[in-house]
Write a protein that holds these residues in place. Structure first.
Motif, short mmCIF file in Angstrom:
data_model
loop_
_atom_site.label_atom_id
_atom_site.label_comp_id
_atom_site.label_asym_id
_atom_site.label_seq_id
_atom_site.Cartn_x
_atom_site.Cartn_y
_atom_site.Cartn_z
N GLU A 562 -6.86 22.40 18.48
CA GLU A 562 -5.75 21.52 18.82
C GLU A 562 -6.20 20.06 18.80
OE1 GLU A 562 -2.78 23.85 21.76
OE2 GLU A 562 -4.62 23.12 22.71
N ALA A 580 12.26 22.44 21.95
CA ALA A 580 10.86 22.24 21.61
C ALA A 580 10.67 20.88 20.95
CB ALA A 580 10.39 23.35 20.68
N GLN A 582 9.82 18.15 18.37
CA GLN A 582 9.92 18.14 16.91
C GLN A 582 9.37 16.83 16.37
OE1 GLN A 582 13.65 19.71 15.14
NE2 GLN A 582 14.42 19.77 17.25
N GLN A 597 3.33 22.59 16.19
CA GLN A 597 3.88 22.86 17.52
C GLN A 597 3.23 21.88 18.50
OE1 GLN A 597 2.82 27.10 17.67
NE2 GLN A 597 5.02 27.56 17.69
N ARG A 599 3.18 20.49 22.75
CA ARG A 599 3.57 20.74 24.13
C ARG A 599 3.00 19.63 25.02
NH1 ARG A 599 -0.96 23.79 23.28
NH2 ARG A 599 -2.40 24.09 25.04
N HIS A 610 -1.32 23.97 14.76
CA HIS A 610 -0.64 24.85 13.81
C HIS A 610 -1.52 26.08 13.68
CE1 HIS A 610 0.76 26.52 9.97
NE2 HIS A 610 1.89 25.86 10.20
N ASN A 611 -0.91 27.26 13.73
CA ASN A 611 -1.69 28.50 13.79
C ASN A 611 -2.63 28.69 12.62
OD1 ASN A 611 -0.54 29.20 16.23
ND2 ASN A 611 1.10 30.43 15.29
#
Length: 659
Positions: A562, A580, A582, A597, A599, A610-611
């Motif tokens: 991250e 969420a 954006q 993503q 948070r 991002h995964n």
């Protein structure tokens, strides 16, 4: 003495008397506002050597006109209030000048291009706002458009107007809402000096001296610029002929040859091409005003040609079009921002090759077929065929010119509109411009600070507040791409200007109209500008409280897969504007950005990932043409400033100003 000689002497005496009459600069008129709590510059003209007496409230000052007849003095500061009377009397003049209904309060210079010029009547709820206007403590003056080859010292006749139902509709909408909040919170008169012109580039507003401080522009100014309209016309003709020959191999064709260019059997294969939609100034025809033909051939099946409802959607045309399909005229209109929709009569289309020909007439500034790709299409019942892409094109003729347009040479608007008002007493400046510089966004990063610094020096009133508005977008959010954005680069260039003292920035991503270049909600913009103006103790935008400035990216930290982001102006905390978060993208060393993503982790931090990206190195936020989906705010409800953490090459890195 003969009667003829006596008459001539009499006329000479009358002429001398008229010349001796003292006069004020055009800014000084009924209903004007003078800046409070600062020395008040007053100036004008009289006979050379004439003594001029200026009276205002309890003040009386005299000054002698110089050899050119100009005089100038500075009255002592005054407190807010009014109405008052300003009186000017020359010792050789027959009668004093009296200017009544003068207020003292806050004066702001409001400048830029169309979003600043946009009238209240055309904004969201504007007609109702104008009809309800009833505050003569707000005054507005609109300086007339003027592109001048040499610096001017006065403005064309203009009147200060009070904010009443009779006049408010014509006010700058942004400036009007700005003034309303200042009036509400300060309780003093507000004067708005509107010096704006739609579609103009920043280079037109900058002085030659400011432009010469930039290494990549100074060489362009080594040769003398034309100083007369005759010289301009001759130089412009030579320049445009050379430019056209480089682009299409020949000069303009003329009306006789172009008479056949609507015919479907014309061989246009040797014509050069223009990418459409898009203005031609960025495609090799800079500053061309005149007539250019566009041609597009498309193949239709028999079923498509027989569609019961056929409509040609031609996006927008700057300024006028005459449109033909297979040699038949199907529509024509003028208006640079009017969408073209032409219904095609039965039998117009045919199986096989079909030719669309458009004769475009541009009368000034940008020219061509512009808009979004989805606006440029042939509708055949339920089917749409795109017309976006390359069109064959050729210049028919040039517009005969007798004077320059605003963008044809540098400094034309500085000369004609800013130089005449230099030195007027003011509190600060509002700047809403940049759309016309998107193609050169990287260069704008150097232009804007040079512009601000030069104006402050010339004004002689210190580092007055300079607040700017980030530009909106020209395309709907559905067309955004993650591969880069010149619009985002221009917004970044605007943000970099905040490194200068006493500057502020209004972000508009949350009030966009899905690609409308002129978002209609000017009230929010004016309110946010007023919030910046009401913070007199702020020395730099970076030090402003979160009540006037949205979150600003400060630094990043890699934590596993991250990236943690830290923000200024986040107190009392970050928040999502709904759902969420954006607008964030993330990339590894490959430079390929992916939607991320995000948070919120704390009052001024959040994390992004991002995964599929295990080794992230960079994050971008709102780095698209249209950032309207951005929803990161502080708890004062102000949107975060778009940013990037990387310093990879920009799309506009090599683009340079030319004329």
């Amino acid at each position: 003495m003969s009667w003829r000689a006596a008459a001539l002497l009499c006329l000479a005496g009358l002429s001398a008397a008229a010349h001796a009459e003292v006069r004020l600069h055009g800014l000084f008129g009924e209903h004007m506002v003078l800046q409070r709590e600062k020395a008040i510059p007053v100036w004008g003209w009289a006979a050379p050597g004439e003594t001029v007496l200026v009276s205002f409230r309890q003040q009386r000052q005299t000054v002698k006109a110089d050899a050119q007849g100009q005089w100038r003095l500075r009255l002592k500061p005054e407190a807010a209030g009014g109405p008052h009377t300003l009186t000017v009397k020359g010792n050789q003049s027959r009668a004093p000048l009296t200017v009544g209904d003068v207020l003292v309060g806050e004066v702001w210079l409001c400048s830029g291009q169309s979003n600043m010029e946009w009238a209240l009547r055309d904004s969201l709820d504007g007609p109702a706002e104008a009809a309800a206007a009833n505050d003569p403590g707000i005054r507005h003056i609109k300086v007339a458009h003027r592109a001048a080859l040499q610096p001017q010292d006065d403005i064309a006749p203009a009147a200060w107007q009070p904010a009443t139902a009779a006049h408010a509709a014509e006010f700058s909408a942004v400036a009007y809402h700005f003034a309303k909040r200042l009036r509400r919170e300060l309780g003093v008169p507000v004067g708005l000096l509107n010096v704006s012109w739609g579609g103009t580039q920043i280079e037109a507003w900058m002085s030659p001296a400011a432009l010469k401080t930039l290494a990549d522009i100074a060489p362009l100014l080594a040769a003398p610029l034309p100083t007369s309209e005759r010289d301009f016309v001759a130089q412009q003709e030579d320049r445009m002929l050379s430019r056209m020959k480089a682009w299409q191999g020949t000069g303009p064709a003329g009306a006789a040859e172009a008479a056949s260019w609507a015919k479907p059997d014309l061989d246009d294969s040797a014509w050069p091409r223009l990418q459409t939609p898009g203005i031609w100034e960025t495609q090799g025809l800079a500053n061309l005003d005149g007539k250019v033909w566009y041609r597009k051939t498309l193949q239709l099946s028999a079923a498509q040609a027989a569609a019961p409802e056929a409509v040609l959607h031609l996006a927008q045309v700057d300024d006028c079009d005459e449109t033909f399909v297979n040699g038949q005229p199907v529509g024509s209109q003028c208006g640079w921002d009017r969408p073209r929709h032409y219904s095609l009569p039965a039998g117009t289309l045919r199986a096989g090759a079909n030719v669309i020909a458009v004769r475009v007439t541009d009368q000034g500034m940008g020219g061509g077929i512009h808009g979004t790709p989805e606006q440029l299409r042939l509708q055949l019942g339920a089917q749409d065929l795109t017309l976006a892409g390359p069109w064959q094109a050729r210049v028919e003729s040039l517009l005969g010119k007798t004077a320059p347009g605003p963008n044809e040479l540098p400094s034309l608007l500085f000369n004609g509109m800013l130089n005449p008002v230099l030195g007027v007493g003011l509190r600060g400046m509002l700047w809403y411009q940049g759309e016309s510089n998107v193609a050169r966004a990287a260069q704008y990063e150097r232009l804007l600070p040079a512009f601000i610094t030069d104006l402050r020096t010339r004004w002689g009133q210190g580092d007055f507040p300079f607040h700017l508005v980030q530009i909106a977008a020209e395309h709907p959010a559905a067309l955004n791409a993650l591969s880069g954005s010149a619009w985002a680069e221009l917004r970044e260039a605007q943000t970099q200007a905040l490194r200068l003292p006493h500057t502020g920035l209004v972000v508009t991503s949350d009030v966009a109209d899905d690609g409308n270049l002129h978002p209609r909600n000017k009230k929010v913009v004016g309110d946010r500008l007023a919030g910046l103006a009401l913070q007199p103790k702020v020395k730099k935008a970076w030090e402003a409280q979160g009540q006037v400035q949205g979150p600003v990216y400060r630094r990043m930290k890699r934590i596993g897969h991250e990236i943690e982001l830290h923000f200024d102006h986040a107190l009392p905390g970050l928040m999502s504007g709904g759902g969420a978060l954006q607008g964030f993208t993330i990339a590894d060393a490959s430079g390929q950005f992916q939607p991320a993503q995000a948070r919120i982790m704390g009052p001024s931090t959040l994390r992004v990932h991002h995964n599929s990206i295990q080794d992230p190195v960079a994050v971008r936020f709102g780095w698209v043409d249209n950032p309207q989906h951005n929803n990161l705010f502080n708890r004062a409800g102000l949107p975060a400033v778009p940013f990037r953490t990387d310093r990879w090459p920009r799309l506009t890195e090599q683009a340079r100003y030319a004329f």
